[in-house]
Enzyme design. Structure first.
Site, short mmCIF file in Angstrom:
data_model
loop_
_atom_site.label_atom_id
_atom_site.label_comp_id
_atom_site.label_asym_id
_atom_site.label_seq_id
_atom_site.Cartn_x
_atom_site.Cartn_y
_atom_site.Cartn_z
N TYR A 27 58.47 46.78 40.00
CA TYR A 27 57.36 46.98 39.07
C TYR A 27 57.58 46.14 37.84
CZ TYR A 27 53.47 50.12 39.69
OH TYR A 27 52.25 50.64 40.03
N GLU A 74 54.93 45.54 35.05
CA GLU A 74 53.75 45.51 34.18
C GLU A 74 54.06 44.76 32.89
OE1 GLU A 74 52.51 49.51 33.52
OE2 GLU A 74 51.40 49.60 35.40
N ASP A 133 34.74 27.73 38.66
CA ASP A 133 35.35 28.50 39.75
C ASP A 133 35.58 27.53 40.90
OD1 ASP A 133 35.97 30.06 41.91
OD2 ASP A 133 34.40 31.55 41.56
N THR A 154 41.21 30.47 43.60
CA THR A 154 41.98 31.31 44.53
C THR A 154 43.12 30.46 45.04
OG1 THR A 154 40.60 30.65 46.39
CG2 THR A 154 40.01 32.72 45.30
N LYS A 199 42.89 29.40 49.80
CA LYS A 199 41.90 28.61 50.55
C LYS A 199 42.47 27.20 50.75
CE LYS A 199 38.27 31.72 49.08
NZ LYS A 199 37.05 31.92 48.28
N ARG A 221 47.69 34.95 49.16
CA ARG A 221 46.40 35.41 48.66
C ARG A 221 46.53 35.87 47.21
NH1 ARG A 221 43.96 35.35 53.44
NH2 ARG A 221 41.93 35.71 52.50
C1 LIG Z 1 36.54 33.07 47.73
C2 LIG Z 1 35.89 32.96 46.40
C3 LIG Z 1 36.06 33.95 45.41
C4 LIG Z 1 36.73 35.27 45.68
O1 LIG Z 1 38.01 35.26 46.10
P1 LIG Z 1 38.69 36.52 46.85
O2 LIG Z 1 40.09 36.12 46.88
O3 LIG Z 1 38.02 36.62 48.18
O4 LIG Z 1 38.43 37.73 46.00
C5 LIG Z 1 35.49 33.73 44.18
N1 LIG Z 1 34.77 32.62 43.92
C6 LIG Z 1 34.56 31.67 44.84
C7 LIG Z 1 33.76 30.47 44.50
C8 LIG Z 1 35.10 31.81 46.11
O5 LIG Z 1 34.85 30.86 47.04
#
Ligand SMILES: *Cc1c(COP(=O)(O)O)cnc(C)c1O
Length: 428
Positions: free
Chosen positions: A52, A54, A197, A224, A227, A233
Site C-alpha cells: 500500500y 497512498e 487525449d 493510456t 494500447k 493497463r
Molecule cells: C481507450 C481510451 C480511453 C479509456 O481508457 P481505458 O483504459 O479503457 O479506461 C480514453 N480515451 C481514449 C481516446 C481512448 O481511446
C-alpha cells in the site's frame, strides 16, 4: 504454464490456457489491443503487488516506502523524458479514470469542455450521455467534415460562442494526424486549457513518429499505457507548468496544473496506487527508448498504410480515404454490409476487429456503418509488409464469403496456420 493452479484451481487454469490458445491462434486487429513484453508481464506479479502506498514519493500515508519511492520516481522521470513534459502522474488506474481526474482537476461542475463528437471518433469518456460525468460537466462537441477530417471552422465558432474552459483534442476512431497547431490558435482566443487525449497513439508520440501536442502549446496530455504503447493497463497524465491568464481574476486562474492533477488523482478519485503496475510501467518506459520499440512503432504505421492501400485496391471505401496512424476505418454505408456484419464474419475466421460509427452514420450504433482495423498487435507479433498484404486478402476473402460457412471454415484454418508463425509474447 507450470503454476500450482493445476492442482488448486483447475477451472481457472483451464480458462487461462484457453485464452492463451485463443490469443495465439487468432489474429488481433482491434486497434486498441496489443501484447506486453515478457519482462513487463513478469514484473506485474512482483512483490510490489503486496504494498500500500497512498500518496506520492516522499509524501506517503504509510511506512515502508523506500522501494516504492524508487520505482515511482523512476517511472515519473522516464515518462517526463519520453513525452517532454514538466510533470507526470503515473497512478491513474486506467484511461477513463485519468480523464475524469483531469476534468475534476481543472473544471468546476457545470464548466464547459469542447471535445470531439463520439460518433465522429471521440471516446465515451469525452462526454457520452451514458457516463456520470456527462451530468457533472457541460460537454459540447465538434464534428468532422464530409471528407472525414476535423471541421476547424466549427471548432472556432463553438469556442467563440461557448468560451469553454477546456478544449479537448483526441479520439478513439480517427485515422489522421491531429492538427494541434489549429487547436492551439483557437484556444488562445478564449484562454482555454488545451488537453490532448492521445490514448490510441501514445506509442507513436513517444517515439516522435507522430506529433507531440506539447510542441504546439498543449497544457496537458493523457495517454493510456496498454494500447499502442503495449505497456501494462494504466494511464499517464502529463502536464506543463502553468497557464496564467491576465484577463481573469487570480482565483479563477489555473495556477498550477501539475499540482491540481496530482490532487485530483489522489485523494479525490483514488486510494492506493497499483504499485505492481507502476513498476511494470517503469520497465516498459525503458523498453520504449530502445531501437526495437522504435522499429515496432514505425513498422506499425507502414503496415497500416499498406493495409489501407490494399483495401482501397479491393474496392473498399475508407473514412478520410486512408490513414496517417495505426488504424483504418472501412466505410460500408453505401453497401449491403455494415460494421456489425463484417465484425461477425471476420470473427468466424479468427480475426478480431471492432465495428465503429462513421461520421454522420446513417445506421444505428448497434449496427454502425464502419469497421475499425488496427495494426499494432500484429506488428508486435512480427508482421511486416508481405504479411500485411496477406491480412488484407484474408479480410477481403471473408467479406466476399459472408454466407459461405464452408469457405469461412477453410479461411479459419489458414488464419490459424498463419498465426502459428507469429507467436504471442508470453512468460511460459
Ligand atoms: C481507450 C481510451 C480511453 C479509456 O481508457 P481505458 O483504459 O479503457 O479506461 C480514453 N480515451 C481514449 C481516446 C481512448 O481511446
Amino acid at each position: 504454464m507450470s503454476t500450482p493452479l493445476s492442482t488448486t484451481d483447475p477451472e481457472i487454469r483451464t480458462a487461462i490456457e484457453n485464452e492463451q490458445r485463443r490469443q495465439s491462434e487468432g489474429m488481433e486487429l482491434i486497434a486498441s489491443e496489443n501484447y506486453q513484453s515478457p519482462a513487463v508481464l513478469a514484473v506485474q506479479s512482483s512483490v510490489f503487488a503486496n504494498k500500500y502506498s497512498e500518496g506520492f514519493p516522499g509524501k506517503r500515508y504509510y511506512g515502508g516506502q523506500e522501494y516504492t519511492d524508487t520505482i515511482e520516481t523512476l517511472a515519473i522521470q522516464r515518462a517526463k523524458q519520453l513525452f517532454k513534459s514538466d510533470h507526470a502522474n503515473v497512478q491513474a488506474l486506467s484511461g477513463a479514470a485519468a480523464n475524469l481526474a483531469f476534468y475534476s482537476a481543472v473544471m468546476q461542475p457545470g464548466d464547459t469542455i469542447l471535445g470531439m463528437d463520439l460518433t465522429h471518433g471521440g471516446h465515451l469518456t469525452h462526454g457520452a450521455p451514458v457516463t456520470f460525468f456527462s451530468k457533472v460537466f457541460n460537454f459540447q462537441r465538434y464534428k468532422t467534415l464530409p471528407n472525414g477530417k476535423i471541421d476547424f471552422a466549427q471548432v472556432r465558432d463553438l469556442a467563440r460562442e461557448l468560451n469553454p474552459k477546456v478544449i479537448l483534442a483526441g479520439f478513439s476512431a480517427y485515422p489522421r494526424e491531429l492538427e494541434y497547431d489549429k487547436f492551439a490558435e483557437i484556444a488562445k482566443e478564449s484562454w482555454a486549457i488545451l488537453y490532448a487525449d492521445i490514448s490510441h497513439i501514445g506509442g507513436f508520440v513517444a517515439t516522435g513518429i507522430l506529433k507531440n501536442p506539447f510542441d504546439y502549446g498543449f497544457h496537458a496530455v493523457m495517454t493510456t499505457t496498454h494500447k499502442s504503447l503495449r505497456w501494462p493497463r494504466g494511464a499517464l497524465l502529463l502536464s506543463k507548468g502553468t497557464v496564467s491568464n491576465p484577463l481573469k481574476k487570480p482565483e479563477d486562474t489555473i495556477e498550477h496544473i501539475p499540482t491540481r492533477i496530482d490532487r485530483a488523482v489522489f485523494p479525490w478519485m483514488q486510494g492506493g496506487p497499483h504499485m505492481n503496475t507502476i513498476v511494470a510501467i517503469a520497465v516498459a518506459l525503458k523498453e520504449a527508448q530502445t531501437s526495437s520499440f522504435f522499429d515496432y512503432a514505425q513498422q506499425t504505421l507502414v503496415n497500416a498504410k499498406l493495409l489501407a492501400s490494399e483495401l482501397l485496391a479491393y474496392g473498399y471505401t475508407l473514412v478520410t480515404g486512408g490513414t496517417d496512424n495505426h488504424m483504418v476505418i472501412v466505410d460500408f454505408s453505401w453497401t449491403q454490409r455494415n460494421g456489425a456484419i463484417a465484425e461477425r464474419t471476420l470473427d468466424k475466421i479468427g480475426i478480431s476487429t471492432s465495428k465503429s460509427t462513421i461520421p454522420d452514420d446513417p445506421n444505428p450504433p448497434f449496427r454502425p456503418s464502419g469497421l475499425r482495423i488496427g495494426m499494432p498487435a500484429m506488428t508486435t507479433r512480427g508482421v511486416k509488409e508481405s504479411w500485411t498484404k496477406k491480412i488484407a486478402s484474408f479480410i477481403h476473402q471473408a467479406l466476399l464469403a459472408t454466407n459461405d460457412e464452408e469457405k469461412l471454415a477453410q479461411l479459419r484454418e489458414e488464419v490459424k496456420e498463419f498465426c502459428g508463425s507469429y507467436p504471442v509474447p508470453s512468460i511460459r
